[in-house]
Write an enzyme that holds these catalytic residues in place. Structure first.
Site, PDB file in Angstrom:
ATOM      1  N   CYS A  50      35.472   7.842 -18.173  1.00  0.00           N
ATOM      2  CA  CYS A  50      36.080   8.606 -17.070  1.00  0.00           C
ATOM      3  C   CYS A  50      37.445   8.131 -16.594  1.00  0.00           C
ATOM      4  CB  CYS A  50      35.133   8.641 -15.880  1.00  0.00           C
ATOM      5  SG  CYS A  50      33.526   9.341 -16.287  1.00  0.00           S
TER       6      CYS A  50
ATOM      7  N   HIS B 229      39.432   9.319 -10.994  1.00  0.00           N
ATOM      8  CA  HIS B 229      38.202   8.552 -10.851  1.00  0.00           C
ATOM      9  C   HIS B 229      38.336   7.755  -9.553  1.00  0.00           C
ATOM     10  CE1 HIS B 229      34.480   6.942 -12.494  1.00  0.00           C
ATOM     11  NE2 HIS B 229      34.814   5.841 -11.864  1.00  0.00           N
TER      12      HIS B 229
END
Length: 522
Positions: A50, A104
């Protein structure tokens, strides 16, 4: 008078969508978007995890330039003060807004989703995000667990909702506000599903009877897979339902029936996601903005569903790096609608089967690092320049190239064959390639193989995907000065797509492939 942008990014979604040829899935709303879009069937993330992937495509720089391979540094401090795509739009007069998981969260975006650089208003996070890994999954015994497979009764959830439902509501609220506000906007909406835990409203299970669910076509670990390439899916092993199975580390396979349950829940989560996307696009119609808003739909990376005996992401295989990618551009990929007509009427996944065919797909190999220049060009902004070889001190440049030149192909027109592969990392011998990479702490699977911290990285797997093959080389890496040593090859992989579409037969055999990589990355 530029266009607005609605940028939809999904977490861990591989292209299991009707518009990508999946026969099982029900994804009518995303398919409807695809039918009005330029669709890319060979789009790849730069790292299948991510934070590194998101920082890469939001800055338009590769992980070796952002120097983020884990979750624990903020590029502006740690690498260079690089401009982001939303920042660029903001500096060009757009109101930029973030809903859900776009950057993120945490250190990698300075605990602020890079606000105020990237966003005009503070980013929105669903209040129920914090319960994501709590014990909210009812087991057969009626008790609550933190399971991987987690269909739920939404009314029993904290605040009787789920994060993605809250994100859709907030995004719609913001769209309604923009209806009256004459300013151009860049609205990024980040959905959590199908990221684990596979927690979704239980009624979506009805769409996927277990007897229709098969195992992956290659649920075994390939004989010639170098150990360094294997990801031991440790985040999955830590879930209560998987822990109870007591599978041996690192290669012990999950029981077949449980594999089918994971695959079933992944599909159910995708249909739940499709419903959210459908509600969001329907709202774009409602506020009358479909005719002047570019819509982009993509994911941060893919997810293995048992292929090669692997689960999750954390690898260089297509299943982990390949993502859906589509661009709806009013007047360009679809003709404008007349007053009162709808482009994106909501389609209920329970009553609509997929089956809308995209306007056409480009088979060109493209990379997410190209999103920034592509969106700039589509919005009519100056396209940021290509980065020079050393770009740590260059605030605004990108390592991807705009892919707008491939859009026509996706509408059935034949492309000029030699349409210029600019001399970037994304080209070899005039052919576009996608570069991905993955770090490892050691040559054999360890507990931290999936998510090594920077200080523990000893090997970097550089992977190149062309139309015809995937070629990967695992080389020594020094985390202190971020340098890879292409003389120090630990292992290699070469898969020929035509004869081996699932990448099961590694034909790399100690020939001097390294020279090619030296040229590329050296």
């Amino acid at each position: 008078d530029g266009m607005n942008v609605l940028f939809i990014v999904v977490d861990d979604l591989r292209p299991v969508l009707g518009c990508y040829g999946d026969r099982l899935v029900r994804s009518p709303n995303i398919d409807q978007l695809a039918s009005r879009s330029a669709v890319f069937s060979s789009a790849y993330a730069q790292q299948a995890i991510c934070a590194p992937s998101r920082v890469s495509f939001l800055t338009g720089r590769r992980p070796d330039t952002t120097r983020l391979y884990d979750f624990y540094s903020y590029w502006r401090v740690h690498a260079g003060n690089y401009s982001t795509m939303p920042q660029y739009f903001k500096e060009n007069g757009y109101v930029t807004m973030s809903v859900g998981k776009v950057f993120h969260p945490g250190v990698s975006s300075n605990y602020s989703d890079d606000y105020p650089y990237s966003w005009s208003i503070p980013p929105f996070h669903p209040s129920t995000e914090k319960y994501e890994n709590d014990k909210t999954c009812r087991g057969k015994d009626g008790k609550l667990y933190a399971n991987l497979v987690c269909p739920v009764d939404v009314t029993e959830m904290p605040s009787s909702t789920l994060p993605d439902i809250q994100s859709t509501e907030e995004a719609i609220r913001l769209l309604n506000g923009m209806k009256t506000n004459k300013q151009k906007f860049f609205l990024a909406v980040g959905y959590h599903k199908p990221h684990i835990p596979l927690r979704y409203p239980q009624e979506f299970l009805k769409l996927y009877p277990l007897e229709n669910i098969t195992l992956a076509p290659d649920p075994w670990v390939p004989a010639r897979l170098p150990a360094v390439a294997y990801n031991p899916w440790t985040d999955i092993r830590q879930r209560d339902d998987v822990k109870a199975l007591n599978v041996s580390f690192p290669y012990g396979p999950l029981p077949g029936d449980f594999q089918r349950q994971i695959r079933q829940s992944y599909y159910a989560a995708v249909s739940y996601l499709d419903m959210q996307v459908g509600l969001l696009l329907n709202a774009l119609d409602d506020v009358g903005l479909s005719n002047n808003t570019i819509v982009v739909f993509t994911a941060d990376h893919g997810w293995s569903l048992g292929e090669h005996g692997e689960w999750a992401k954390y690898s260089n295989f297509d299943v982990a790096t390949r993502v859906p990618l589509m661009f709806y551009v009013p007047g360009m990929t679809a003709s404008s609608v007349r007053q009162g007509e709808r482009l994106f009427p909501y389609l209920d996944p329970f009553s609509h089967n997929s089956g809308l065919v995209p306007q056409g797909k480009s088979e060109r190999v493209v990379e997410l690092v190209s999103l920034f220049p592509t969106l700039a060009e589509l919005a009519g902004l100056p396209v940021p320049p290509l980065c020079p070889k050393a770009s740590l001190h260059v605030a605004l440049c990108t390592e991807g190239t705009s892919i707008v030149r491939y859009f026509n192909a996706s509408r059935g027109k034949v492309e000029e064959e030699k349409d210029g592969c600019e001399d970037t990392g994304g080209c070899v011998n005039g052919e576009p390639v996608a570069l991905s990479q993955y770090p490892r702490p050691a040559d054999t699977p360890q507990w931290n193989s999936d998510k090594p911290k920077l200080k523990d990285i000893r090997i970097m797997g550089y992977s190149m995907r062309t139309v015809g093959c995937r070629y990967t080389v695992w080389v020594g890496f020094n985390p202190n000065n971020f340098s890879a040593n292409f003389e120090d090859v630990h292992a290699g992989e070469l898969y020929v797509v035509e004869t081996d579409p699932n990448q099961d037969y590694n034909i790399y055999n100690n020939t001097a492939h390294g020279v090619l990589f030296q040229k590329l990355f050296g």
